[in-house]
Design an enzyme around this catalytic site. Structure first.
Site, PDB file in Angstrom:
ATOM      1  N   CYS A 276       0.792  -1.242   0.000  1.00  0.00           N
ATOM      2  CA  CYS A 276       0.000   0.000   0.000  1.00  0.00           C
ATOM      3  C   CYS A 276       0.823   1.291   0.000  1.00  0.00           C
ATOM      4  CB  CYS A 276      -0.972   0.046   1.167  1.00  0.00           C
ATOM      5  SG  CYS A 276      -1.555  -1.530   1.737  1.00  0.00           S
ATOM      6  N   ARG A 305       6.629 -11.191   5.620  1.00  0.00           N
ATOM      7  CA  ARG A 305       6.075 -11.008   6.956  1.00  0.00           C
ATOM      8  C   ARG A 305       6.629 -12.075   7.887  1.00  0.00           C
ATOM      9  NH1 ARG A 305      -0.299 -10.096   5.323  1.00  0.00           N
ATOM     10  NH2 ARG A 305       0.083  -8.293   3.985  1.00  0.00           N
ATOM     11  N   GLN A 323       1.403 -11.102  -3.176  1.00  0.00           N
ATOM     12  CA  GLN A 323      -0.008 -10.730  -3.119  1.00  0.00           C
ATOM     13  C   GLN A 323      -0.478 -10.334  -4.506  1.00  0.00           C
ATOM     14  OE1 GLN A 323      -0.152  -7.544  -0.156  1.00  0.00           O
ATOM     15  NE2 GLN A 323      -1.610  -8.792   0.950  1.00  0.00           N
ATOM     16  N   ASP A 325      -2.308  -7.998  -5.512  1.00  0.00           N
ATOM     17  CA  ASP A 325      -2.809  -6.822  -4.832  1.00  0.00           C
ATOM     18  C   ASP A 325      -3.386  -5.825  -5.829  1.00  0.00           C
ATOM     19  OD1 ASP A 325      -3.213  -5.335  -2.616  1.00  0.00           O
ATOM     20  OD2 ASP A 325      -1.102  -4.997  -2.157  1.00  0.00           O
ATOM     21  N   HIS A 327      -5.317  -1.654  -5.578  1.00  0.00           N
ATOM     22  CA  HIS A 327      -5.999  -0.603  -4.835  1.00  0.00           C
ATOM     23  C   HIS A 327      -6.928   0.131  -5.781  1.00  0.00           C
ATOM     24  CE1 HIS A 327      -2.541  -1.412  -2.198  1.00  0.00           C
ATOM     25  NE2 HIS A 327      -3.457  -1.249  -1.269  1.00  0.00           N
ATOM     26  N   LYS A 408     -15.235  -5.193   5.400  1.00  0.00           N
ATOM     27  CA  LYS A 408     -14.655  -6.023   4.329  1.00  0.00           C
ATOM     28  C   LYS A 408     -15.515  -7.238   4.020  1.00  0.00           C
ATOM     29  CE  LYS A 408     -11.885  -8.825   7.498  1.00  0.00           C
ATOM     30  NZ  LYS A 408     -10.650  -9.549   7.730  1.00  0.00           N
ATOM     31  N   HIS A 454      -8.696  -1.905  -0.725  1.00  0.00           N
ATOM     32  CA  HIS A 454      -7.654  -2.909  -0.967  1.00  0.00           C
ATOM     33  C   HIS A 454      -8.364  -4.168  -1.420  1.00  0.00           C
ATOM     34  CE1 HIS A 454      -4.929  -0.872   2.007  1.00  0.00           C
ATOM     35  NE2 HIS A 454      -6.015  -0.748   2.723  1.00  0.00           N
TER      36      HIS A 454
END
Lengths: 582, 582
Positions: A276, A305, A323, A325, A327, A408, A454
């Site tokens: 992000c 992580r 990910q 990912d 946005h 979410k 996200h």
């Protein structure tokens, strides 16, 4: 209620079986000290302290002894003792773990359960008689630390399961067998897909050629679908300065999952746990008007992580993962449409991978601390709800289960064994746009705050791939299979012809290999079948002379002779079908 | 020899011009202290200490004053002084930098050069008379630390250039102009390709949507070509345990370029500066027979290396970059063929990006310390030489310029301005197979050591992209252009029709956008031209009615009206041509 009662009864049965197992172990191996033995999901375990490791043969012996004990039809007798009495009892037996447990119980009295010659510190309850315990099976041995503390004694944990009926036990063992067969770690090794090793680091995945080939197909498909659906790609680094994570709040709330900083020119840098902040830095490098929105920025971003080594598991729980990912940055009036679009897109992607059965969870505002305006929470939650409805799907409400920064949708996919896997997530964020002061110029020329969503559809490529391996038991659909066609010659005489066929297939974009070994054709077919390669093209003199191949499938179907051109067409059409029929 | 003499004369001219510049500066701005003023490649500079920053207007004034001084036709007069005399002279003038320089000169005497009223500590030589200095130009002002030490005084450096003739100066200034126009940092911002910013970290690249779109095309092309040419893909993490870099030798020889370690579970982990150790860990996880070789494993692997912040430069010198890496692991008898293959492949890839002019450098065994058998060095060097010959190419021998672990070919590409850029490298490694004990089973059943070749064709994606931007001045060929077609309507009435056209183009896999703004068509065309978009599809009533678009190119060519289908065909054919005519 009924189900819950059944569950309680099953728990009691399982816990009682753990007692019987401990009784058997102590009888067979009197040097053993016992620790604890609870019921768990799908069974029970008991932790033992014994200098010699238990062997699979020991398990058989223990099982046999348990059968004997159970048949004795001993009642489970409860008795109350003062703590002093209890301590004295276990001191005499040298059971140090029980002594430690008793010392921590605040009550004056403790309860014991006795069944036959075995007595255990236990709250109960238990079945009435040991003869109730009939349909059980010991399953495995694993190491475990006393109280889960890696600084304490290492114990041996024996897992087992038990059911009220023979049928249930058999069904469960069959499923276990199937799960074992499909284990992505086992298949990953057998099919040359990936490896994880100590020297590189636990939780860090090496994608071998066959696995990376599938990954490439997944990524290409993912990218092309995103471009078709109005996303733009971006690409960002894997490390960044600490101020990014300070602003985002990660260093405040998420530090335990981040790796230690590296100093570069007297600045702290972190390996990224999320993409992000980088996406936002791109956003903030330009000015946007209301006409420029929505922006949909996608990245296959690899993040790192920290997960405790004990919880790492093949591809399903790793330390480094990519990910899928994106946005979405949009205006308030674009909210409903964007949420609907992304949910539909998500389901179509999951469909293409062969998943058709989903469970949706809508998590709304937590009772305690949450950021963002009440109206934003309401609008966003409603948009998520409406999107689910408009797809005609049911969803469970996870009351108060949203993150502190927004509501979410989590989507769990069901695999071929009906196991649920959480992969996709669509998540509002009222925190980050505020913290990074993201703005756009609205119709009236004023600065306004955009909404930010996200979303990850597969979640993590590694985990999703692990699920795919287990879902398909390694027999990937044609569009994903790393080798789509294995060509094989019967004798050396067809070798040159086979190479020509190989060349033609490869030029047509088909993933083909040629097994030219000097081996019997039966063996070549058997091995290709074990490697789960969708098509085999067998070539003998007959085929060479007629410019054909004899086609077989991995399921053993004989599709007869095909001209090369027709065979190529067949593969192309079947590949296309894979992606269009859903 | 002649060229060298010319170069010396040019150096003398440049150095003398630096003196004249200092004379002008001191005359115009008497508070200024002077530091040093050497000739450099393409010109000269002088460093000044002055509390007020020089402005572009000051530069004009200085240039004018220099013209005056030069015309005065002062001789450059050399004189010798004792160090004491020299110190006294500069102390009176308060020139502290000169004093520091004199104090470090070991000789008893120092030389001064005087021209007009300006006298400088200087070794010379100089032109005879200042009237020789005619064709010069001051170019820029930059900050510089005294003696390059960031802990010392910050000075102002004025750059300039000078040539013997007016024509040479003009030609050089024209080239400078062209280089400025093509600067990838400037174009990167204007075309929305990428950014680098302090908050993320110097040398870490954010790829914006338009840049990432080109990157995706480059990567897709690269991958498809590698798959066609017998490579397999692999994929590895960005961090790894320290033992990998201990075994590889990186921690011993390359530590200054590596970032600080991160501790994870009491182990040191490093962000990877190279992909090799990971590739080798994949190799070592299986056993290989001579029949399995050659292996060609490719990865677009992102690595991180420490570069001093002072040397970072846009995309050309960064801290994080994606290597188009591959390792070829082969048997001795496959050496020649593999080297030939990889060189041919490399040239074809560079060709596809529009580079046709190369300079090859073959670097052989260093005189001092080198690992590996003499025979291996000989065979490998010969294989490289033969490969270059078989392509009919010339190459310069870089005698003793190989790495300590093996010989290599470096290929420099020449861009549109004839500048050379080193991108591709093909490099043997006799060190790593030994250190990691890589083996295969040879025909006789014994363990043998394979050859290993590192190769990167583009080198770093970031750098290569930077070169591409400058080579094409941002006007990317059709196959790479992030927007291939810009559709534009003349009035609102054609908006719906334009959206239909847009949809059709996108469905055909063409990268198209629609400029629907309520602006004059001339402005839309002008802006699309500035964005260097290859094709514009202009739509008025005429086009809408006839189901066509009027096609223009970014070069201003009017290609007339085309039916949509024909236009799509045109774009597809032109895209294909881009990649096939080379």
């Amino acid at each position: 209620m009924n189900e819950k009662n059944n569950q309680n009864e099953l728990d009691i049965l399982r816990h009682s079986t753990a007692h019987i197992m401990a009784a058997a172990v102590v009888e067979l191996f009197p040097e053993t000290k016992v620790a604890i033995g609870p019921s768990i999901e799908d069974g029970f375990y008991y932790d033992f302290d014994r200098p010699t490791p238990f062997t699979p043969e020991d398990l058989e012996k223990i099982e046999k002894k348990m059968k004997e004990i159970a048949k004795g039809n001993h009642p489970f007798i409860c008795s109350e003792k003062s703590k002093d009495e209890a301590l004295k009892y276990f001191k005499e037996k040298g059971e140090k773990y029980k002594i430690e447990l008793i010392q921590e119980i605040p009550d004056e009295k403790v309860t014991f359960y006795q069944s036959g010659s075995f007595t255990d510190l236990c709250r109960g309850p238990h079945v009435k008689y040991s003869s109730k315990i009939k349909h059980f099976k010991l399953l495995s041995i694993a190491g475990a630390y006393w109280r889960g503390d890696e600084k304490r004694e290492q114990l041996q944990r024996i897992y087992g399961t038990v059911f009220p009926t023979k049928e249930e036990l058999e069904q469960y063992l069959l499923k276990l067998e199937e799960i074992k067969k499909r284990d992505h770690r086992k298949l990953g090794k057998e099919l040359g897909l990936f490896s994880v090793n100590e020297q590189v680091g636990p939780g860090l995945v090496l994608w071998h050629p066959k696995g990376a080939r599938i990954r490439h197909e997944i990524e290409s498909f993912w990218i092309s679908q995103h471009l078709k659906n109005g996303y733009e790609l971006i690409n960002t680094p894997h490390i960044g300065r600490s101020n990014l994570w300070e602003t985002s709040g990660h260093l405040e709330f998420y530090k335990d999952f981040m790796y230690a900083p590296m100093q570069i020119d007297e600045q702290d840098y972190y390996v990224k746990p999320m993409n992000c902040p980088f996406h936002i830095m791109i956003y903030k490098s330009s000015l946007y008007s209301y006409k420029d929105l929505p922006l949909r920025w996608a990245e296959l971003g690899t993040v790192y992580r920290y997960e405790k080594s004990g919880v790492l598991h093949g591809l399903l729980r790793v330390r480094g993962f990519t990910q899928d990912d994106a946005h979405i940055i949009c205006r308030p009036d674009q909210l409903d449409q964007e949420v609907r679009k992304v949910l539909r897109f998500c389901l179509s992607i999951l469909n293409s991978f062969g998943f058709k059965d989903f469970k949706m969870y809508l998590a709304n505002k937590p009772k305690e601390k949450a950021v963002g305006e009440e109206k934003d929470w309401k609008d966003a939650t409603k948009a998520l709800e409406e999107a689910i409805k408009s797809e005609g799907l049911e969803c469970a409400i996870d009351e108060g289960g949203g993150a502190f920064y927004g509501p979410k949708i989590d989507i769990k996919i069901k695999d071929a064994l009906k196991r649920e896997w959480q992969c996709s997530t669509i998540q509002f964020d009222f925190n980050i746009p505020e913290r990074f002061n993201m703005t756009y110029v609205d119709k009236s020329g004023k600065k306004a705050r955009p909404y930010m969503i996200h979303r990850a559809l597969m979640g993590s490529l590694e985990r999703f791939f692990g699920v795919l391996v287990e879902h398909y038991a390694g027999a990937f659909p044609l569009w994903l299979a790393p080798v789509q066609v294995q060509i094989m010659n019967i004798t050396e005489k067809q070798e040159d012809y086979c190479r020509e066929v190989l060349q033609k297939l490869i030029e047509s974009g088909i993933r083909a290999e040629f097994d030219s070994r000097n081996e019997k054709i039966g063996l070549k077919i058997r091995e290709a079948t074990l490697r789960k390669e969708p098509y085999m093209a067998v070539v003998g003199d007959k085929e060479k002379e007629s410019g054909t191949v004899s086609v077989r499938t991995r399921k053993g179907n004989d599709l007869g002779q095909h001209k090369i051109g027709d065979f190529i067409k067949l593969i192309k059409e079947e590949t296309k079908k894979d992606l269009t029929i859903k």
